[in-house]
Write a protein that holds these residues in place. Structure first.
Motif, PDB file in Angstrom:
ATOM      1  N   TRP A  32      -2.349 -45.101 -33.986  1.00 57.30           N
ATOM      2  CA  TRP A  32      -1.172 -44.446 -33.429  1.00 57.30           C
ATOM      3  C   TRP A  32      -0.244 -43.920 -34.526  1.00 57.30           C
ATOM      4  N   THR A  33      -0.170 -44.622 -35.650  1.00 61.66           N
ATOM      5  CA  THR A  33       0.673 -44.177 -36.769  1.00 61.66           C
ATOM      6  C   THR A  33       0.157 -42.861 -37.333  1.00 61.66           C
ATOM      7  N   ILE A  34      -1.135 -42.795 -37.621  1.00 57.65           N
ATOM      8  CA  ILE A  34      -1.732 -41.570 -38.174  1.00 57.65           C
ATOM      9  C   ILE A  34      -1.630 -40.420 -37.183  1.00 57.65           C
ATOM     10  N   LYS A  35      -1.902 -40.707 -35.916  1.00 55.13           N
ATOM     11  CA  LYS A  35      -1.833 -39.660 -34.881  1.00 55.13           C
ATOM     12  C   LYS A  35      -0.410 -39.089 -34.785  1.00 55.13           C
ATOM     13  N   ALA A  36       0.594 -39.957 -34.816  1.00 55.78           N
ATOM     14  CA  ALA A  36       1.988 -39.503 -34.764  1.00 55.78           C
ATOM     15  C   ALA A  36       2.342 -38.717 -36.027  1.00 55.78           C
ATOM     16  N   ALA A  37       1.919 -39.223 -37.181  1.00 52.17           N
ATOM     17  CA  ALA A  37       2.232 -38.554 -38.447  1.00 52.17           C
ATOM     18  C   ALA A  37       1.618 -37.152 -38.502  1.00 52.17           C
ATOM     19  N   ILE A  38       0.409 -37.003 -37.981  1.00 49.17           N
ATOM     20  CA  ILE A  38      -0.227 -35.681 -37.941  1.00 49.17           C
ATOM     21  C   ILE A  38       0.596 -34.719 -37.080  1.00 49.17           C
ATOM     22  N   GLY A  39       1.038 -35.179 -35.936  1.00 48.44           N
ATOM     23  CA  GLY A  39       1.872 -34.331 -35.068  1.00 48.44           C
ATOM     24  C   GLY A  39       3.164 -33.903 -35.757  1.00 48.44           C
ATOM     25  N   TRP A  40       3.824 -34.841 -36.427  1.00 49.41           N
ATOM     26  CA  TRP A  40       5.070 -34.507 -37.134  1.00 49.41           C
ATOM     27  C   TRP A  40       4.796 -33.601 -38.328  1.00 49.41           C
ATOM     28  N   LEU A  41       3.654 -33.788 -38.990  1.00 43.80           N
ATOM     29  CA  LEU A  41       3.308 -32.941 -40.130  1.00 43.80           C
ATOM     30  C   LEU A  41       3.093 -31.493 -39.688  1.00 43.80           C
ATOM     31  N   SER A  76       7.039 -42.593 -36.371  1.00 41.02           N
ATOM     32  CA  SER A  76       5.733 -43.039 -36.843  1.00 41.02           C
ATOM     33  C   SER A  76       5.711 -44.522 -37.216  1.00 41.02           C
ATOM     34  N   ILE A  77       6.870 -45.085 -37.500  1.00 35.62           N
ATOM     35  CA  ILE A  77       6.952 -46.514 -37.830  1.00 35.62           C
ATOM     36  C   ILE A  77       7.188 -47.357 -36.580  1.00 35.62           C
ATOM     37  N   VAL A  78       8.128 -46.955 -35.742  1.00 40.08           N
ATOM     38  CA  VAL A  78       8.537 -47.771 -34.587  1.00 40.08           C
ATOM     39  C   VAL A  78       7.545 -47.686 -33.428  1.00 40.08           C
ATOM     40  N   MET A  79       7.145 -46.489 -33.044  1.00 37.19           N
ATOM     41  CA  MET A  79       6.324 -46.298 -31.847  1.00 37.19           C
ATOM     42  C   MET A  79       5.011 -47.087 -31.863  1.00 37.19           C
ATOM     43  N   PRO A  80       4.226 -47.061 -32.943  1.00 41.62           N
ATOM     44  CA  PRO A  80       2.962 -47.802 -32.907  1.00 41.62           C
ATOM     45  C   PRO A  80       3.147 -49.310 -32.728  1.00 41.62           C
ATOM     46  N   GLN A  81       4.156 -49.862 -33.390  1.00 39.25           N
ATOM     47  CA  GLN A  81       4.427 -51.302 -33.250  1.00 39.25           C
ATOM     48  C   GLN A  81       4.822 -51.634 -31.820  1.00 39.25           C
ATOM     49  N   TRP A  82       5.670 -50.814 -31.258  1.00 38.65           N
ATOM     50  CA  TRP A  82       6.164 -51.017 -29.894  1.00 38.65           C
ATOM     51  C   TRP A  82       5.009 -50.917 -28.895  1.00 38.65           C
ATOM     52  N   ARG A  83       4.213 -49.858 -29.034  1.00 41.09           N
ATOM     53  CA  ARG A  83       3.071 -49.679 -28.128  1.00 41.09           C
ATOM     54  C   ARG A  83       2.106 -50.849 -28.204  1.00 41.09           C
ATOM     55  N   TYR A  84       1.870 -51.355 -29.423  1.00 41.55           N
ATOM     56  CA  TYR A  84       0.946 -52.480 -29.578  1.00 41.55           C
ATOM     57  C   TYR A  84       1.438 -53.707 -28.812  1.00 41.55           C
ATOM     58  N   ARG A  85       2.728 -53.932 -28.823  1.00 39.43           N
ATOM     59  CA  ARG A  85       3.281 -55.090 -28.110  1.00 39.43           C
ATOM     60  C   ARG A  85       3.200 -54.918 -26.584  1.00 39.43           C
ATOM     61  N   VAL A  86       3.188 -53.674 -26.115  1.00 41.50           N
ATOM     62  CA  VAL A  86       3.182 -53.391 -24.676  1.00 41.50           C
ATOM     63  C   VAL A  86       1.766 -53.271 -24.110  1.00 41.50           C
ATOM     64  N   HIS A  87       0.877 -52.566 -24.809  1.00 39.89           N
ATOM     65  CA  HIS A  87      -0.461 -52.267 -24.274  1.00 39.89           C
ATOM     66  C   HIS A  87      -1.290 -53.533 -24.115  1.00 39.89           C
ATOM     67  N   ARG A  88      -1.697 -53.779 -22.880  1.00 41.37           N
ATOM     68  CA  ARG A  88      -2.501 -54.955 -22.542  1.00 41.37           C
ATOM     69  C   ARG A  88      -3.514 -54.577 -21.469  1.00 41.37           C
ATOM     70  N   TRP A  89      -4.531 -55.412 -21.345  1.00 45.26           N
ATOM     71  CA  TRP A  89      -5.554 -55.179 -20.328  1.00 45.26           C
ATOM     72  C   TRP A  89      -6.203 -56.508 -19.957  1.00 45.26           C
ATOM     73  N   GLN A  90      -6.845 -56.516 -18.795  1.00 45.86           N
ATOM     74  CA  GLN A  90      -7.592 -57.680 -18.348  1.00 45.86           C
ATOM     75  C   GLN A  90      -8.543 -57.241 -17.243  1.00 45.86           C
ATOM     76  N   ALA A  91      -9.776 -57.717 -17.315  1.00 43.41           N
ATOM     77  CA  ALA A  91     -10.759 -57.460 -16.266  1.00 43.41           C
ATOM     78  C   ALA A  91     -11.184 -58.798 -15.681  1.00 43.41           C
ATOM     79  N   THR A  92     -11.076 -58.910 -14.372  1.00 45.29           N
ATOM     80  CA  THR A  92     -11.527 -60.115 -13.669  1.00 45.29           C
ATOM     81  C   THR A  92     -12.614 -59.703 -12.688  1.00 45.29           C
TER      82      THR A  92
END
Length: 174
Positions: A32-41, A76-92
């Protein structure tokens, strides 16, 4: 008449939205950091080119370039960290649960009996980071359920598991 959403059907069948247990791969932060940095670049280059072509006559562009650098670095610094804390999944055996987003957060539940297809995708950047995206298509008008940032081996295992589970589940996925 509106078609019921996946979450509405899940609640009617006794399934409830809940916080999924599994985080995505930690490598998703770098992705996510690289993807965001590419967009800003790209945006930065679009601002620098007119400044260079005008030989500095568009001096107001210096302010927009500075603002782009500041906002781009912060994002590019804040968003990837934040997304990592939020993104979750589970299959039952009953459903797939996802939680995604960073500013607008979305919780989804897809009952196994409603799953029509399970796909995986890996773009060039995802391949570099050994990540994959799993997309679970249901009969819902809300659209597919996606899990972004999974370890590629974990994604393959999940696709196999969901394929086996959905084949063994009674229902017509509608």
């Amino acid at each position: 008449m509106n078609e019921p959403t996946t979450a509405t059907l899940a609640e009617a069948s006794g399934l409830r939205l809940r916080t999924p247990q599994h985080l995505v791969s930690r490598r998703a932060i770098g992705f996510w950091t690289i993807k965001a940095a590419i967009g800003w670049l790209v945006l930065l280059v679009a601002q620098v080119v007119p400044l260079v072509v005008s030989q500095g006559y568009l001096s107001w562009l210096y302010a927009t370039i500075a603002a782009t650098v500041v906002v781009g670095v912060a994002h590019s610094i804040v968003m990837p960290q934040w997304r990592y804390r939020v993104h979750r999944w589970q299959a039952t055996g009953e459903a797939v649960y996802t939680q995604a987003g960073w500013i607008n957060q979305e919780y989804r539940v897809a009952p196994i009996s409603r799953i029509q297809t399970v796909d995986t995708a890996r773009g060039p950047l995802e391949q570099l980071f050994k990540l994959a995206k799993v997309t679970i298509t249901t009969a819902s008008s809300a659209g597919p359920v996606s899990i972004v940032g999974l370890d590629s081996q974990e994604a393959a295992r999940l696709v196999d598991e969901l394929t086996t589970t959905t084949q063994a589940t009674r229902g017509d996925a509608t």
